[in-house]
Design a protein around this motif. Structure first.
Motif, PDB file in Angstrom:
ATOM      1  N   SER A 110      10.895 -32.023   6.042  1.00 49.44           N
ATOM      2  CA  SER A 110      10.365 -30.709   5.667  1.00 49.44           C
ATOM      3  C   SER A 110      10.965 -29.610   6.533  1.00 49.44           C
ATOM      4  CB  SER A 110       8.847 -30.696   5.844  1.00 49.44           C
ATOM      5  OG  SER A 110       8.270 -31.731   5.112  1.00 49.44           O
ATOM      6  N   PRO A 111      11.413 -28.536   5.897  1.00 47.93           N
ATOM      7  CA  PRO A 111      11.870 -27.391   6.676  1.00 47.93           C
ATOM      8  C   PRO A 111      10.672 -26.599   7.175  1.00 47.93           C
ATOM      9  CG  PRO A 111      12.023 -26.896   4.365  1.00 47.93           C
ATOM     10  CD  PRO A 111      11.511 -28.314   4.460  1.00 47.93           C
ATOM     11  N   ASP A 112      10.925 -25.546   7.931  1.00 48.37           N
ATOM     12  CA  ASP A 112       9.837 -24.694   8.416  1.00 48.37           C
ATOM     13  C   ASP A 112       9.296 -23.833   7.280  1.00 48.37           C
ATOM     14  OD1 ASP A 112      10.355 -25.797  10.825  1.00 48.37           O
ATOM     15  OD2 ASP A 112      11.044 -23.972  11.807  1.00 48.37           O
ATOM     16  N   THR A 113       8.049 -23.458   7.416  1.00 50.53           N
ATOM     17  CA  THR A 113       7.388 -22.611   6.425  1.00 50.53           C
ATOM     18  C   THR A 113       6.984 -21.298   7.075  1.00 50.53           C
ATOM     19  OG1 THR A 113       6.520 -24.564   5.319  1.00 50.53           O
ATOM     20  CG2 THR A 113       5.436 -22.478   4.822  1.00 50.53           C
ATOM     21  N   LEU A 114       7.141 -20.212   6.333  1.00 50.92           N
ATOM     22  CA  LEU A 114       6.816 -18.885   6.884  1.00 50.92           C
ATOM     23  C   LEU A 114       5.822 -18.167   5.985  1.00 50.92           C
ATOM     24  CD1 LEU A 114       7.422 -16.479   8.854  1.00 50.92           C
ATOM     25  CD2 LEU A 114       9.230 -15.816   7.258  1.00 50.92           C
ATOM     26  N   GLN A 115       4.850 -17.524   6.603  1.00 44.45           N
ATOM     27  CA  GLN A 115       3.922 -16.655   5.875  1.00 44.45           C
ATOM     28  C   GLN A 115       4.052 -15.253   6.451  1.00 44.45           C
ATOM     29  OE1 GLN A 115       0.333 -18.838   6.756  1.00 44.45           O
ATOM     30  NE2 GLN A 115       0.349 -19.831   4.760  1.00 44.45           N
ATOM     31  N   VAL A 116       4.273 -14.290   5.566  1.00 39.09           N
ATOM     32  CA  VAL A 116       4.496 -12.911   6.005  1.00 39.09           C
ATOM     33  C   VAL A 116       3.320 -12.038   5.610  1.00 39.09           C
ATOM     34  CG1 VAL A 116       5.903 -10.872   5.528  1.00 39.09           C
ATOM     35  CG2 VAL A 116       7.010 -13.062   5.936  1.00 39.09           C
ATOM     36  N   LYS A 117       2.869 -11.210   6.549  1.00 38.64           N
ATOM     37  CA  LYS A 117       1.843 -10.207   6.241  1.00 38.64           C
ATOM     38  C   LYS A 117       2.505  -8.834   6.339  1.00 38.64           C
ATOM     39  CE  LYS A 117      -1.703 -12.962   8.556  1.00 38.64           C
ATOM     40  NZ  LYS A 117      -2.501 -13.063   9.793  1.00 38.64           N
ATOM     41  N   VAL A 118       2.234  -7.990   5.380  1.00 37.15           N
ATOM     42  CA  VAL A 118       2.893  -6.683   5.348  1.00 37.15           C
ATOM     43  C   VAL A 118       1.890  -5.581   5.679  1.00 37.15           C
ATOM     44  CG1 VAL A 118       4.215  -5.071   3.930  1.00 37.15           C
ATOM     45  CG2 VAL A 118       4.477  -7.526   3.587  1.00 37.15           C
ATOM     46  N   VAL A 119       2.287  -4.681   6.578  1.00 36.14           N
ATOM     47  CA  VAL A 119       1.494  -3.475   6.845  1.00 36.14           C
ATOM     48  C   VAL A 119       2.363  -2.266   6.488  1.00 36.14           C
ATOM     49  CG1 VAL A 119       0.063  -4.519   8.637  1.00 36.14           C
ATOM     50  CG2 VAL A 119       2.234  -3.419   9.270  1.00 36.14           C
ATOM     51  N   GLU A 120       1.740  -1.132   6.196  1.00 35.22           N
ATOM     52  CA  GLU A 120       2.511   0.006   5.690  1.00 35.22           C
ATOM     53  C   GLU A 120       3.521   0.518   6.719  1.00 35.22           C
ATOM     54  OE1 GLU A 120       0.159   3.355   4.505  1.00 35.22           O
ATOM     55  OE2 GLU A 120       1.916   4.527   3.902  1.00 35.22           O
ATOM     56  N   HIS A 121       3.082   0.674   7.956  1.00 36.79           N
ATOM     57  CA  HIS A 121       3.963   1.129   9.034  1.00 36.79           C
ATOM     58  C   HIS A 121       3.387   0.632  10.353  1.00 36.79           C
ATOM     59  CE1 HIS A 121       1.020   4.185  10.070  1.00 36.79           C
ATOM     60  NE2 HIS A 121       0.988   4.559   8.804  1.00 36.79           N
ATOM     61  N   PRO A 122       4.125   0.739  11.438  1.00 34.19           N
ATOM     62  CA  PRO A 122       3.646   0.111  12.679  1.00 34.19           C
ATOM     63  C   PRO A 122       2.648   0.946  13.482  1.00 34.19           C
ATOM     64  CG  PRO A 122       5.892   0.948  12.961  1.00 34.19           C
ATOM     65  CD  PRO A 122       5.514   1.220  11.540  1.00 34.19           C
ATOM     66  N   PHE A 123       2.343   2.141  13.036  1.00 36.50           N
ATOM     67  CA  PHE A 123       1.573   3.058  13.885  1.00 36.50           C
ATOM     68  C   PHE A 123       0.093   3.080  13.517  1.00 36.50           C
ATOM     69  CE2 PHE A 123       5.920   4.884  13.228  1.00 36.50           C
ATOM     70  CZ  PHE A 123       6.432   4.393  14.413  1.00 36.50           C
ATOM     71  N   SER A 124      -0.724   3.519  14.481  1.00 36.83           N
ATOM     72  CA  SER A 124      -2.172   3.554  14.241  1.00 36.83           C
ATOM     73  C   SER A 124      -2.683   4.981  14.031  1.00 36.83           C
ATOM     74  CB  SER A 124      -2.908   2.932  15.424  1.00 36.83           C
ATOM     75  OG  SER A 124      -2.736   3.735  16.586  1.00 36.83           O
ATOM     76  N   PHE A 125      -2.047   5.941  14.679  1.00 37.02           N
ATOM     77  CA  PHE A 125      -2.457   7.351  14.628  1.00 37.02           C
ATOM     78  C   PHE A 125      -3.956   7.503  14.911  1.00 37.02           C
ATOM     79  CE2 PHE A 125       1.324   7.463  11.704  1.00 37.02           C
ATOM     80  CZ  PHE A 125       2.152   8.151  12.561  1.00 37.02           C
ATOM     81  N   ARG A 126      -4.428   6.734  15.864  1.00 36.04           N
ATOM     82  CA  ARG A 126      -5.856   6.820  16.202  1.00 36.04           C
ATOM     83  C   ARG A 126      -6.226   8.197  16.745  1.00 36.04           C
ATOM     84  NH1 ARG A 126      -5.301   1.659  19.152  1.00 36.04           N
ATOM     85  NH2 ARG A 126      -5.406   0.065  17.562  1.00 36.04           N
ATOM     86  N   GLY A 127      -5.283   8.828  17.430  1.00 36.50           N
ATOM     87  CA  GLY A 127      -5.607  10.107  18.065  1.00 36.50           C
ATOM     88  C   GLY A 127      -5.223  11.309  17.223  1.00 36.50           C
ATOM     89  N   SER A 128      -4.727  11.093  16.019  1.00 39.90           N
ATOM     90  CA  SER A 128      -4.287  12.223  15.201  1.00 39.90           C
ATOM     91  C   SER A 128      -4.912  12.182  13.809  1.00 39.90           C
ATOM     92  CB  SER A 128      -2.761  12.208  15.058  1.00 39.90           C
ATOM     93  OG  SER A 128      -2.358  13.165  14.098  1.00 39.90           O
ATOM     94  N   GLN A 129      -5.590  13.250  13.471  1.00 39.96           N
ATOM     95  CA  GLN A 129      -6.182  13.354  12.133  1.00 39.96           C
ATOM     96  C   GLN A 129      -5.271  14.135  11.187  1.00 39.96           C
ATOM     97  OE1 GLN A 129      -9.035  11.638  11.630  1.00 39.96           O
ATOM     98  NE2 GLN A 129      -8.711  11.088  13.790  1.00 39.96           N
TER      99      GLN A 129
END
Lengths: 244, 224
Positions: free
Chosen positions: A14-33
């Motif tokens: 068996s080869p390796d298996t990969l599961q990918v999760k996608v997010v829109e972009h890497p940033f959180s912008f917690r401090g910016s509205q």
């Protein structure tokens, strides 16, 4: 032509298996509205990786849009840099590159802080082709380049920063700072730099010259036999654009 | 067998979503698959790696194809892959002549890629997700140089970011090893890379300089 390799048939095991999760972009912008400004930052970072005849134009347009809100953007970018997980090296680098491309004098303070932040210990000690310290240093030399650009724009504080980091413990950061100050500083800056390097026994840094790629010894590629497999003629680079 | 997971930002600076829109063309897919060592290795590129979804740039195969596109088309005159031209032109030729089998694995996080000899190169998660698109082209050139018969022949210098005193460095620029090939490719990409942005060219410059500063036992005495 027949090759010695097997075709694309399944093999036992068996080869390796990969599961990918996608997010829109890497940033959180917690401090910016400010969603519009957040969107402009995402767009500019995204456009950094563009390809095609209009890639640079699209990136420049995205940076220009951000420059119209530069003061607020600087604060958000700096906050996002601090928030990103340490191991998101490329994403952290992209924010530093954006700070550099905004070419705003107020960025000196942020870039100074980034360069001066302690480099965490190596996390990939067993590797020879990947190094977390190397990734950290690339982020900081990119920040140095941002400061060099501001020094070239006559921002006095930028020159002080370069002089400070001409004594950094990491060689590449020292080298980048020295070259940047020698190229963009005043005569007085250069004199002060030389004295500092002499005192530290680091004058050898002055001998490392920035060259054009055509001036350095080139690689010799054609020393080996061409692989016997049939290699098809490559298609033109712009198939997609021709079709659209 | 290993199972791995990775979280991929759809919009960041790797360039994948833009390159992805270009490579999703059967002519490119066929060319890259047949030319750069994928052929004969379907089993490895299946099971989440993208064989059945090769335009999806969140998956490794499309991201590898993006690297192949950068490798193939970053010289303005890409049709010229003569060894008397810059490495930006003939890098693609060197890779296709030296990598017979390109296979993907999760890896243990300690390497981007490994050259196994006999034309076999393995690439790991970091190749797809920590490297930008031209950085993947650089990695293929680096590993091709090992296949071409040049192992690393020195220890990293004191203070190197790669770990002073560890093996894995090249003795000098003149040794023409894998680090020199990779750095020189990045240098040319910075200088005249076509169909890209100033930001990615600057990234190539920064990485190239750090390689020059840290991966040779004797510093070449110049920088980008």
């Amino acid at each position: 032509m027949l090759t010695s390799r097997s075709p694309d048939t399944p093999f036992v095991g068996s080869p390796d298996t990969l599961q990918v999760k996608v997010v829109e972009h890497p940033f959180s912008f917690r401090g910016s509205q400010n969603k519009q400004l957040n969107g402009l930052i995402v767009e500019a970072v995204n456009r950094m990786g563009g390809v095609g005849e209009d890639a640079e134009e699209n990136y420049r347009r995205a940076v220009s849009a951000l420059k119209r809100h530069a003061d607020e953007a600087l604060d958000i970018i700096a906050a996002e840099y601090e928030t990103l997980p340490e191991d998101r090296y490329l994403d952290r680098w992209s924010l530093v590159q954006l700070l550099s491309d905004l070419r705003n004098p107020k960025a000196v303070k942020v870039l100074n802080r980034i360069i001066g932040t302690r480099i965490p210990p190596e996390k990939a000690k067993q590797s020879h082709d990947f190094s977390t310290v190397t990734e950290e240093v690339i982020i900081r030399t990119t920040a140095v380049e941002g400061v060099v650009r501001l020094s070239a724009d006559d921002v006095v504080e930028a020159r002080k920063v370069l002089l400070r980091y001409a004594g950094h413990r990491m060689f590449s950061i020292r080298r980048a700072s020295v070259q940047g100050l020698m190229e963009t500083g005043t005569d007085e800056d250069r004199k002060e730099l030389r004295a500092k390097l002499k005192k530290a026994g680091q004058e050898g840094l002055l001998k490392i010259r920035r060259l054009d790629v055509q001036q350095v010894p080139q690689a010799t590629g054609g020393r080996f036999l061409v692989h016997p497999d049939v290699k098809e003629e490559l298609p033109p680079h712009n198939l997609g654009s021709e079709e659209s | 067998m290993a199972t791995c997971t990775y979280t991929v930002p759809d919009k960041n600076a790797t360039g994948d979503n833009f390159y992805g829109a270009v490579i999703c063309n059967q002519a490119y897919i066929d060319y890259f698959w047949n030319t750069y060592g994928f052929k004969g290795n379907k089993t490895y590129w299946d099971d989440g790696w993208g064989w059945d979804d090769c335009c999806n740039v969140n998956k490794p195969l499309a991201r590898a194809f993006n690297g192949c596109y950068a490798l193939t088309y970053s010289a303005d005159d890409y049709l010229n892959d003569s060894y008397s031209s810059p490495i930006l032109n003939w890098g693609r030729r060197y890779v296709r002549e030296n990598i017979d089998n390109l296979r993907c694995f999760c890896g243990d996080g300690t390497a981007i890629a490994r050259s196994k000899g006999g034309g076999l190169v393995e690439v790991y998660l970091g190749f797809f997700y920590t490297k930008d698109v031209p950085g993947r082209a650089e990695t293929l050139i680096h590993e091709s140089r090992h296949q071409g018969g040049k192992p690393h022949d020195a220890n990293f210098p004191a203070g190197s970011t790669f770990g002073g005193g560890k093996s894995g460095a090249d003795s000098s620029w003149g040794y023409e090893g894998a680090w020199m090939y990779g750095a020189l490719y990045l240098w040319w990409y910075y200088a005249v890379g076509a169909r890209t942005t100033s930001a990615l060219r600057e990234r190539a410059r920064q990485r190239g300089n750090v390689v020059i500063d840290n991966a040779f036992a004797t510093h070449p005495g110049f920088s980008i």
